[in-house]
Design a protein around this motif. Structure first.
Motif, PDB file in Angstrom:
ATOM      1  N   ARG A  65       1.000  87.975  -6.230  1.00 40.94           N
ATOM      2  CA  ARG A  65      -0.005  87.544  -6.126  1.00 40.94           C
ATOM      3  C   ARG A  65      -1.430  88.718  -6.688  1.00 40.94           C
ATOM      4  NH1 ARG A  65      -1.295  82.234  -2.541  1.00 40.94           N
ATOM      5  NH2 ARG A  65       0.512  81.294  -3.156  1.00 40.94           N
ATOM      6  N   SER A  66      -0.832  90.211  -6.020  1.00 43.62           N
ATOM      7  CA  SER A  66      -2.292  90.724  -5.522  1.00 43.62           C
ATOM      8  C   SER A  66      -1.826  91.476  -7.573  1.00 43.62           C
ATOM      9  CB  SER A  66      -1.875  91.780  -5.161  1.00 43.62           C
ATOM     10  OG  SER A  66      -0.377  92.936  -5.370  1.00 43.62           O
ATOM     11  N   ALA A  67      -1.051  91.071  -8.477  1.00 43.27           N
ATOM     12  CA  ALA A  67      -0.884  91.718  -9.800  1.00 43.27           C
ATOM     13  C   ALA A  67      -2.072  90.706 -10.489  1.00 43.27           C
ATOM     14  CB  ALA A  67       0.456  92.197  -9.954  1.00 43.27           C
ATOM     15  N   GLY A  68      -2.668  89.440  -9.917  1.00 39.05           N
ATOM     16  CA  GLY A  68      -3.460  89.024 -10.531  1.00 39.05           C
ATOM     17  C   GLY A  68      -2.529  87.790 -11.218  1.00 39.05           C
ATOM     18  N   SER A  69      -1.502  87.518 -10.847  1.00 41.73           N
ATOM     19  CA  SER A  69      -0.777  86.201 -11.787  1.00 41.73           C
ATOM     20  C   SER A  69      -1.034  85.242 -10.507  1.00 41.73           C
ATOM     21  CB  SER A  69       1.004  86.402 -11.902  1.00 41.73           C
ATOM     22  OG  SER A  69       1.606  85.358 -12.326  1.00 41.73           O
ATOM     23  N   GLN A  70      -0.678  83.959 -11.000  1.00 39.29           N
ATOM     24  CA  GLN A  70      -1.190  83.012  -9.638  1.00 39.29           C
ATOM     25  C   GLN A  70       0.600  82.307  -9.800  1.00 39.29           C
ATOM     26  OE1 GLN A  70      -4.001  80.752 -10.567  1.00 39.29           O
ATOM     27  NE2 GLN A  70      -6.099  82.042  -9.743  1.00 39.29           N
ATOM     28  N   LEU A  71       1.219  82.457 -10.412  1.00 33.70           N
ATOM     29  CA  LEU A  71       2.672  81.547 -10.509  1.00 33.70           C
ATOM     30  C   LEU A  71       3.800  82.771  -9.564  1.00 33.70           C
ATOM     31  CD1 LEU A  71       2.794  81.571 -14.164  1.00 33.70           C
ATOM     32  CD2 LEU A  71       2.352  79.900 -12.969  1.00 33.70           C
ATOM     33  N   CYS A  72       3.903  82.076  -8.330  1.00 30.91           N
ATOM     34  CA  CYS A  72       4.828  82.595  -7.398  1.00 30.91           C
ATOM     35  C   CYS A  72       5.674  81.643  -6.862  1.00 30.91           C
ATOM     36  CB  CYS A  72       3.612  82.647  -6.272  1.00 30.91           C
ATOM     37  SG  CYS A  72       2.777  81.179  -5.845  1.00 30.91           S
ATOM     38  N   TYR A  73       5.765  80.270  -7.228  1.00 30.07           N
ATOM     39  CA  TYR A  73       7.632  80.055  -6.615  1.00 30.07           C
ATOM     40  C   TYR A  73       8.003  79.557  -8.213  1.00 30.07           C
ATOM     41  CZ  TYR A  73       4.841  79.087  -2.924  1.00 30.07           C
ATOM     42  OH  TYR A  73       3.526  79.662  -1.643  1.00 30.07           O
ATOM     43  N   GLU A  74       9.556  80.429  -7.377  1.00 28.59           N
ATOM     44  CA  GLU A  74      10.265  80.202  -8.943  1.00 28.59           C
ATOM     45  C   GLU A  74      11.528  79.362  -8.450  1.00 28.59           C
ATOM     46  OE1 GLU A  74      13.716  82.515 -10.760  1.00 28.59           O
ATOM     47  OE2 GLU A  74      11.868  83.269 -10.152  1.00 28.59           O
ATOM     48  N   TYR A  75      11.816  78.061  -9.843  1.00 29.55           N
ATOM     49  CA  TYR A  75      12.712  77.013  -9.484  1.00 29.55           C
ATOM     50  C   TYR A  75      13.936  76.394 -10.800  1.00 29.55           C
ATOM     51  CZ  TYR A  75       8.609  74.735  -6.170  1.00 29.55           C
ATOM     52  OH  TYR A  75       8.779  75.291  -5.780  1.00 29.55           O
ATOM     53  N   THR A  76      14.799  76.326 -10.407  1.00 31.36           N
ATOM     54  CA  THR A  76      16.117  75.924 -11.051  1.00 31.36           C
ATOM     55  C   THR A  76      15.933  74.895 -11.407  1.00 31.36           C
ATOM     56  OG1 THR A  76      17.540  77.695 -10.182  1.00 31.36           O
ATOM     57  CG2 THR A  76      18.430  75.485 -12.009  1.00 31.36           C
ATOM     58  N   MET A  77      16.034  74.669 -12.748  1.00 31.86           N
ATOM     59  CA  MET A  77      15.184  73.247 -12.755  1.00 31.86           C
ATOM     60  C   MET A  77      16.833  72.356 -13.508  1.00 31.86           C
ATOM     61  SD  MET A  77      12.645  73.779 -15.706  1.00 31.86           S
ATOM     62  CE  MET A  77      12.224  71.960 -16.484  1.00 31.86           C
ATOM     63  N   GLY A  78      17.173  71.131 -12.982  1.00 30.99           N
ATOM     64  CA  GLY A  78      18.299  70.274 -13.001  1.00 30.99           C
ATOM     65  C   GLY A  78      17.988  69.210 -13.944  1.00 30.99           C
TER      66      GLY A  78
END
Length: 96
Positions: A65-78
């Motif tokens: 998050r400190s790198a400026g990105s608010q995208l922090c959760y990763e999900y696999t899509m089925g």
């Protein structure tokens, strides 16, 4: 921040979450990963390109998050399929 994606929570409540979808193609197999701004409960589905996908939490995204990105959760899509397509039977039906 990503773009808005319609989601349905396990409770049946509809909402919107922000994120983006990354497509990968390895040896002819297409996979999708959803990177989102918030933690979503197990059983959440997301609509993407006219299809419904179940999200399975994979990991915290590599970007801190400190790198400026608010995208922090990763999900696999089925791809979510209609359970009726089993023709009313399952090899696990009588287990238990």
């Amino acid at each position: 921040m990503g773009s808005p994606h319609p989601v349905t929570l396990p409770s049946g409540d509809a909402g919107v979450t922000y994120g983006y979808v990354k497509r990968s193609n390895n040896d002819g197999v297409r996979t999708y990963t959803f990177y989102g701004t918030e933690e979503l409960p197990a059983g959440t589905t997301v609509s993407y390109e006219g299809h419904v996908y179940a999200l399975a939490f994979r990991d915290l995204a590599a970007s801190p998050r400190s790198a400026g990105s608010q995208l922090c959760y990763e999900y696999t899509m089925g791809r979510k399929t209609n359970s009726e397509s089993n023709h009313g039977w399952s090899e696990f039906e009588n287990v238990g």
